[in-house]
Design a protein around this motif. Structure first.
Motif, PDB file in Angstrom:
ATOM      1  N   ARG A 120     -21.143  -5.491  15.309  1.00  0.00           N
ATOM      2  CA  ARG A 120     -20.096  -4.491  15.264  1.00  0.00           C
ATOM      3  C   ARG A 120     -19.598  -4.150  13.846  1.00  0.00           C
ATOM      4  NH1 ARG A 120     -17.871  -7.397  20.505  1.00  0.00           N
ATOM      5  NH2 ARG A 120     -19.059  -6.418  21.984  1.00  0.00           N
ATOM      6  N   THR A 121     -19.384  -2.927  13.402  1.00  0.00           N
ATOM      7  CA  THR A 121     -18.700  -2.794  12.098  1.00  0.00           C
ATOM      8  C   THR A 121     -17.683  -2.038  12.372  1.00  0.00           C
ATOM      9  OG1 THR A 121     -20.388  -1.249  11.754  1.00  0.00           O
ATOM     10  CG2 THR A 121     -20.962  -3.477  10.958  1.00  0.00           C
ATOM     11  N   LEU A 122     -16.970  -1.928  11.147  1.00  0.00           N
ATOM     12  CA  LEU A 122     -15.675  -1.126  10.938  1.00  0.00           C
ATOM     13  C   LEU A 122     -15.748  -0.848   9.237  1.00  0.00           C
ATOM     14  CD1 LEU A 122     -13.105   0.358  12.112  1.00  0.00           C
ATOM     15  CD2 LEU A 122     -12.145  -1.698  11.462  1.00  0.00           C
ATOM     16  N   TYR A 123     -15.338   0.647   9.193  1.00  0.00           N
ATOM     17  CA  TYR A 123     -15.088   0.909   7.875  1.00  0.00           C
ATOM     18  C   TYR A 123     -13.968   1.910   7.971  1.00  0.00           C
ATOM     19  CZ  TYR A 123     -14.727   2.887   3.166  1.00  0.00           C
ATOM     20  OH  TYR A 123     -14.267   3.196   1.889  1.00  0.00           O
ATOM     21  N   SER A 124     -12.732   1.557   7.203  1.00  0.00           N
ATOM     22  CA  SER A 124     -11.405   2.449   7.258  1.00  0.00           C
ATOM     23  C   SER A 124     -10.898   2.887   6.007  1.00  0.00           C
ATOM     24  CB  SER A 124     -10.591   1.826   8.035  1.00  0.00           C
ATOM     25  OG  SER A 124      -9.316   2.762   8.303  1.00  0.00           O
ATOM     26  N   GLU A 125     -10.647   4.069   5.600  1.00  0.00           N
ATOM     27  CA  GLU A 125     -10.026   4.294   4.220  1.00  0.00           C
ATOM     28  C   GLU A 125      -8.748   5.261   4.774  1.00  0.00           C
ATOM     29  OE1 GLU A 125     -12.489   5.222   0.848  1.00  0.00           O
ATOM     30  OE2 GLU A 125     -11.128   7.011   0.817  1.00  0.00           O
ATOM     31  N   PHE A 126      -7.548   4.672   4.126  1.00  0.00           N
ATOM     32  CA  PHE A 126      -6.491   5.403   4.307  1.00  0.00           C
ATOM     33  C   PHE A 126      -5.629   5.823   2.790  1.00  0.00           C
ATOM     34  CE2 PHE A 126      -1.623   5.027   5.022  1.00  0.00           C
ATOM     35  CZ  PHE A 126      -1.706   6.103   6.015  1.00  0.00           C
ATOM     36  N   LYS A 127      -5.115   7.028   2.914  1.00  0.00           N
ATOM     37  CA  LYS A 127      -4.458   7.174   1.662  1.00  0.00           C
ATOM     38  C   LYS A 127      -2.991   7.603   1.772  1.00  0.00           C
ATOM     39  CE  LYS A 127      -5.604  11.126  -0.864  1.00  0.00           C
ATOM     40  NZ  LYS A 127      -6.090  11.877  -1.680  1.00  0.00           N
ATOM     41  N   ASP A 128      -2.270   6.926   0.906  1.00  0.00           N
ATOM     42  CA  ASP A 128      -0.735   7.273   1.182  1.00  0.00           C
ATOM     43  C   ASP A 128      -0.274   7.786  -0.159  1.00  0.00           C
ATOM     44  OD1 ASP A 128       1.832   7.192   2.347  1.00  0.00           O
ATOM     45  OD2 ASP A 128       2.265   4.923   1.659  1.00  0.00           O
ATOM     46  N   THR A 129       0.549   8.804  -0.069  1.00  0.00           N
ATOM     47  CA  THR A 129       1.110   9.439  -1.368  1.00  0.00           C
ATOM     48  C   THR A 129       2.475   9.243  -1.169  1.00  0.00           C
ATOM     49  OG1 THR A 129      -0.862  10.820  -1.562  1.00  0.00           O
ATOM     50  CG2 THR A 129       1.330  11.457  -2.734  1.00  0.00           C
ATOM     51  N   ILE A 136      -4.264   3.874  -1.790  1.00  0.00           N
ATOM     52  CA  ILE A 136      -5.462   3.747  -1.067  1.00  0.00           C
ATOM     53  C   ILE A 136      -5.805   2.426  -0.506  1.00  0.00           C
ATOM     54  CG2 ILE A 136      -8.104   4.490  -0.805  1.00  0.00           C
ATOM     55  CD1 ILE A 136      -7.686   6.609  -3.094  1.00  0.00           C
ATOM     56  N   GLN A 137      -6.053   2.279   1.033  1.00  0.00           N
ATOM     57  CA  GLN A 137      -6.351   1.168   1.425  1.00  0.00           C
ATOM     58  C   GLN A 137      -7.851   1.348   2.116  1.00  0.00           C
ATOM     59  OE1 GLN A 137      -3.869   0.281   4.877  1.00  0.00           O
ATOM     60  NE2 GLN A 137      -4.131  -1.931   4.635  1.00  0.00           N
ATOM     61  N   GLN A 138      -8.496   0.077   1.843  1.00  0.00           N
ATOM     62  CA  GLN A 138      -9.694   0.320   2.396  1.00  0.00           C
ATOM     63  C   GLN A 138      -9.961  -1.040   3.490  1.00  0.00           C
ATOM     64  OE1 GLN A 138     -12.282   0.466  -0.913  1.00  0.00           O
ATOM     65  NE2 GLN A 138     -12.557   2.610  -0.872  1.00  0.00           N
ATOM     66  N   ILE A 139     -10.476  -0.870   4.751  1.00  0.00           N
ATOM     67  CA  ILE A 139     -10.661  -1.943   5.379  1.00  0.00           C
ATOM     68  C   ILE A 139     -12.242  -1.992   5.647  1.00  0.00           C
ATOM     69  CG2 ILE A 139     -10.121  -3.047   7.461  1.00  0.00           C
ATOM     70  CD1 ILE A 139      -7.392  -1.478   7.473  1.00  0.00           C
ATOM     71  N   VAL A 140     -13.041  -3.110   5.565  1.00  0.00           N
ATOM     72  CA  VAL A 140     -14.262  -3.287   5.898  1.00  0.00           C
ATOM     73  C   VAL A 140     -14.209  -4.609   7.091  1.00  0.00           C
ATOM     74  CG1 VAL A 140     -16.559  -3.942   5.186  1.00  0.00           C
ATOM     75  CG2 VAL A 140     -15.271  -2.523   3.773  1.00  0.00           C
ATOM     76  N   HIS A 159     -12.374  -7.536   5.066  1.00  0.00           N
ATOM     77  CA  HIS A 159     -11.906  -7.546   3.697  1.00  0.00           C
ATOM     78  C   HIS A 159     -11.110  -6.375   3.970  1.00  0.00           C
ATOM     79  CE1 HIS A 159     -11.633  -8.056  -0.632  1.00  0.00           C
ATOM     80  NE2 HIS A 159     -12.131  -6.502  -0.710  1.00  0.00           N
ATOM     81  N   ALA A 160      -9.928  -6.307   3.122  1.00  0.00           N
ATOM     82  CA  ALA A 160      -8.918  -5.038   2.960  1.00  0.00           C
ATOM     83  C   ALA A 160      -8.382  -5.270   1.430  1.00  0.00           C
ATOM     84  CB  ALA A 160      -7.848  -5.143   3.650  1.00  0.00           C
ATOM     85  N   GLU A 161      -8.496  -3.969   0.920  1.00  0.00           N
ATOM     86  CA  GLU A 161      -7.935  -3.764  -0.388  1.00  0.00           C
ATOM     87  C   GLU A 161      -6.840  -2.890  -0.353  1.00  0.00           C
ATOM     88  OE1 GLU A 161     -10.645  -2.419  -3.584  1.00  0.00           O
ATOM     89  OE2 GLU A 161     -12.021  -4.048  -3.202  1.00  0.00           O
TER      90      GLU A 161
END
Length: 88
Positions: free
Chosen positions: A13-22, A59-63, A86-88
């Motif tokens: 099972r895999t997940l990739y999410s990218e969220f941009k907040d301004t 920008i938040q990225q989650i893998v 992993h999250a950045e």
């Protein structure tokens, strides 16, 4: 993804999410040197206005990944999994 055999079931099972907040902030503050006594009318002296601007983009990225399964042998069943995030 699921792989099934006679005695084994495996999954990934895999997940990739990218969220941009301004954020855009515009603030004005007023600072006065002194005030007026009660009952006195007139203008204030020595006032100063300050303006503060804030403009940022984040920008938040989650893998994430999980691999695991279950294996059966006679009356025994073993379930197992391993994960990574992993999250950045």
């Amino acid at each position: 993804m699921l792989i099934t055999g006679n005695d084994n079931d495996l999954y990934l099972r895999t997940l990739y999410s990218e969220f941009k907040d301004t954020e855009l902030r515009d603030r004005v503050t007023m600072a006065f040197a002194g005030g007026l006594a009660e009952g006195v009318t007139g203008a204030l002296d020595g006032g100063e206005a300050q303006r503060e601007l804030k403009d940022r983009e984040e920008i938040q990225q989650i893998v994430s990944a999980v691999v695991g399964g279950s294996s059966r042998h006679r009356e025994w069943t073993m379930e197992y999994s391993a994960s990574f995030s992993h999250a950045e």
